[in-house]
Design an enzyme around this catalytic site. Structure first.
Site, PDB file in Angstrom:
ATOM      1  N   HIS A  75       5.791  50.695  48.865  1.00  0.00           N
ATOM      2  CA  HIS A  75       6.697  50.471  47.585  1.00  0.00           C
ATOM      3  C   HIS A  75       5.650  50.279  46.402  1.00  0.00           C
ATOM      4  O   HIS A  75       5.855  50.588  45.130  1.00  0.00           O
ATOM      5  CB  HIS A  75       7.897  49.800  47.613  1.00  0.00           C
ATOM      6  CG  HIS A  75       9.001  50.490  48.431  1.00  0.00           C
ATOM      7  ND1 HIS A  75       9.308  51.427  47.632  1.00  0.00           N
ATOM      8  CD2 HIS A  75       9.890  49.856  49.450  1.00  0.00           C
ATOM      9  CE1 HIS A  75      10.336  51.726  48.786  1.00  0.00           C
ATOM     10  NE2 HIS A  75      10.864  50.715  49.592  1.00  0.00           N
ATOM     11  N   CYS A  90      15.907  53.005  53.971  1.00  0.00           N
ATOM     12  CA  CYS A  90      15.428  52.363  52.614  1.00  0.00           C
ATOM     13  C   CYS A  90      16.324  52.032  51.777  1.00  0.00           C
ATOM     14  O   CYS A  90      17.363  52.987  51.458  1.00  0.00           O
ATOM     15  CB  CYS A  90      14.149  53.361  51.868  1.00  0.00           C
ATOM     16  SG  CYS A  90      13.699  52.639  50.345  1.00  0.00           S
ATOM     17  N   HIS A 137       6.023  49.119  54.782  1.00  0.00           N
ATOM     18  CA  HIS A 137       6.899  49.629  54.192  1.00  0.00           C
ATOM     19  C   HIS A 137       6.810  49.140  52.746  1.00  0.00           C
ATOM     20  O   HIS A 137       7.191  49.777  51.940  1.00  0.00           O
ATOM     21  CB  HIS A 137       8.503  49.798  55.021  1.00  0.00           C
ATOM     22  CG  HIS A 137       9.365  50.259  54.466  1.00  0.00           C
ATOM     23  ND1 HIS A 137      10.049  51.242  54.580  1.00  0.00           N
ATOM     24  CD2 HIS A 137      10.222  50.074  52.985  1.00  0.00           C
ATOM     25  CE1 HIS A 137      11.195  51.791  54.036  1.00  0.00           C
ATOM     26  NE2 HIS A 137      10.980  50.880  52.848  1.00  0.00           N
ATOM     27  N   GLU A 138       6.966  47.793  52.707  1.00  0.00           N
ATOM     28  CA  GLU A 138       6.778  47.043  51.618  1.00  0.00           C
ATOM     29  C   GLU A 138       5.859  47.418  50.419  1.00  0.00           C
ATOM     30  O   GLU A 138       5.788  47.552  49.367  1.00  0.00           O
ATOM     31  CB  GLU A 138       7.171  45.647  51.596  1.00  0.00           C
ATOM     32  CG  GLU A 138       8.458  45.312  52.443  1.00  0.00           C
ATOM     33  CD  GLU A 138       9.666  46.183  52.104  1.00  0.00           C
ATOM     34  OE1 GLU A 138       9.953  46.216  50.663  1.00  0.00           O
ATOM     35  OE2 GLU A 138      10.528  46.373  53.077  1.00  0.00           O
TER      36      GLU A 138
HETATM   37  C1  FHF Z   1      15.348  47.774  55.365  1.00  0.00           C
HETATM   38  N1  FHF Z   1      17.234  47.939  56.852  1.00  0.00           N
HETATM   39  O1  FHF Z   1      15.505  46.724  55.120  1.00  0.00           O
HETATM   40  C2  FHF Z   1      16.392  48.518  56.110  1.00  0.00           C
HETATM   41  C3  FHF Z   1      16.996  49.963  55.450  1.00  0.00           C
HETATM   42  C4  FHF Z   1      11.269  49.101  58.251  1.00  0.00           C
HETATM   43  O2  FHF Z   1      11.761  48.230  50.963  1.00  0.00           O
HETATM   44  O3  FHF Z   1      16.149  47.448  58.633  1.00  0.00           O
HETATM   45  O4  FHF Z   1      14.055  49.643  51.548  1.00  0.00           O
HETATM   46  F1  FHF Z   1      19.288  44.192  58.174  1.00  0.00           F
HETATM   47  C5  FHF Z   1      12.595  47.954  51.469  1.00  0.00           C
HETATM   48  C6  FHF Z   1      17.889  43.350  61.578  1.00  0.00           C
HETATM   49  C7  FHF Z   1      17.000  44.543  61.540  1.00  0.00           C
HETATM   50  C8  FHF Z   1      18.600  43.009  60.113  1.00  0.00           C
HETATM   51  C9  FHF Z   1      17.192  45.403  60.520  1.00  0.00           C
HETATM   52  C10 FHF Z   1      11.574  48.458  56.788  1.00  0.00           C
HETATM   53  C11 FHF Z   1      12.732  48.817  56.242  1.00  0.00           C
HETATM   54  C12 FHF Z   1      13.064  48.221  54.794  1.00  0.00           C
HETATM   55  C13 FHF Z   1      14.548  47.834  52.876  1.00  0.00           C
HETATM   56  N2  FHF Z   1      17.885  46.380  58.444  1.00  0.00           N
HETATM   57  C14 FHF Z   1      17.083  47.356  57.976  1.00  0.00           C
HETATM   58  C15 FHF Z   1      18.640  44.337  59.122  1.00  0.00           C
HETATM   59  C16 FHF Z   1      17.872  45.318  59.343  1.00  0.00           C
HETATM   60  C17 FHF Z   1      14.548  48.614  54.491  1.00  0.00           C
HETATM   61  N3  FHF Z   1      13.569  48.562  51.931  1.00  0.00           N
HETATM   62  C18 FHF Z   1      17.816  50.628  56.469  1.00  0.00           C
HETATM   63  C19 FHF Z   1      18.059  49.130  54.516  1.00  0.00           C
HETATM   64 ZN    ZN Z   2      12.138  50.694  51.267  1.00  0.00          ZN
END
Ligand code: FHF
Ligand code: ZN
EC number: 3.5.1.88
Length: 187
Positions: A161, A114, A157-158
């Site tokens: 939040h 996250c 996940h969103e």
């Molecule tokens: C991310 N990053 O986006 C994670 C975190 C399962 O509320 O997954 O906290 F950048 C939102 C391709 C694949 C390119 C994966 C939901 C995760 C949501 C953000 N990165 C990725 C990418 C990623 C959280 N978040 C590890 C930062």
């Molecule tokens: Zn998150």
């Protein structure tokens, strides 16, 4: 421009609040916020911009992570197919709502992370395999989408939040990698 400095981290009380619905018709302020959230995600996935701005790569962002307790999220899930570079899902959702979900549960084999959590938290985050979500788009039109697999996990996940729920709330405290029968692990 949104950068990592705008993102609040675990321990901040806003991350535990139930966010308020966005009013319709959408205000210009909420439309611009959605656009800026989407730009953050695109920048975070662009290797040059991510390095220059010191962004952690993200596929989703919820307004409460910016200390804005409103029900809007941005999701930008890149393609995993070089032949077809179209993002799998790229949208801003206002007042998203899970209308129904599969009985089947899934989790990511790698666990989750996250942008608001600066530590590794190992363990399976069990979620619904498929969801039907309704939301308003930036044009104020009501939309309905059926999502599966990874897109479904990101949207859950969103939406968590928006309800003050963190991914690790779903991890089994006794055994982080314990799984109930029938839960699929996506690699
Ligand atoms: C991310 N990053 O986006 C994670 C975190 C399962 O509320 O997954 O906290 F950048 C939102 C391709 C694949 C390119 C994966 C939901 C995760 C949501 C953000 N990165 C990725 C990418 C990623 C959280 N978040 C590890 C930062
Ligand atoms: Zn998150």
């Amino acid at each position: 421009m949104i950068t990592m400095d705008d993102i609040i981290r675990e321990g901040h009380p806003t991350l535990r609040e139930v966010a308020k619905e966005v009013s319709l018709p959408l205000s210009e302020e909420d439309i611009v916020l959605g656009e800026e959230m989407m730009t953050f995600l695109k920048n975070s996935q662009d290797p040059e911009k991510a390095e220059e701005l010191a962004l952690r790569g993200g596929v989703g962002l919820a307004a409460p992570q910016l200390n804005i307790s409103k029900r809007l999220i941005a999701v930008h899930v890149p393609s995993n197919d070089l032949e077809n570079p179209e993002p799998l899902l790229s949208t801003v959702m206002y007042n998203p709502k899970i209308l129904s979900h599969s009985v089947q549960d899934v989790c990511l084999g790698e666990g989750e992370g996250c942008l608001s959590v600066d530590r590794e938290v190992p363990g399976y985050v069990v979620r619904h395999s498929k969801i039907t979500v309704s939301y308003y788009d930036a044009a104020g039109e009501k939309q309905k989408k059926r999502l599966k697999d990874y897109e479904s996990i990101v949207v859950q996940h969103e939406i968590d939040h928006l309800n003050g729920i963190m991914f690790y709330d779903h991890i089994n405290e006794q055994n982080p990698f314990a799984l109930k029968d029938g839960v699929l692990v996506i690699e």
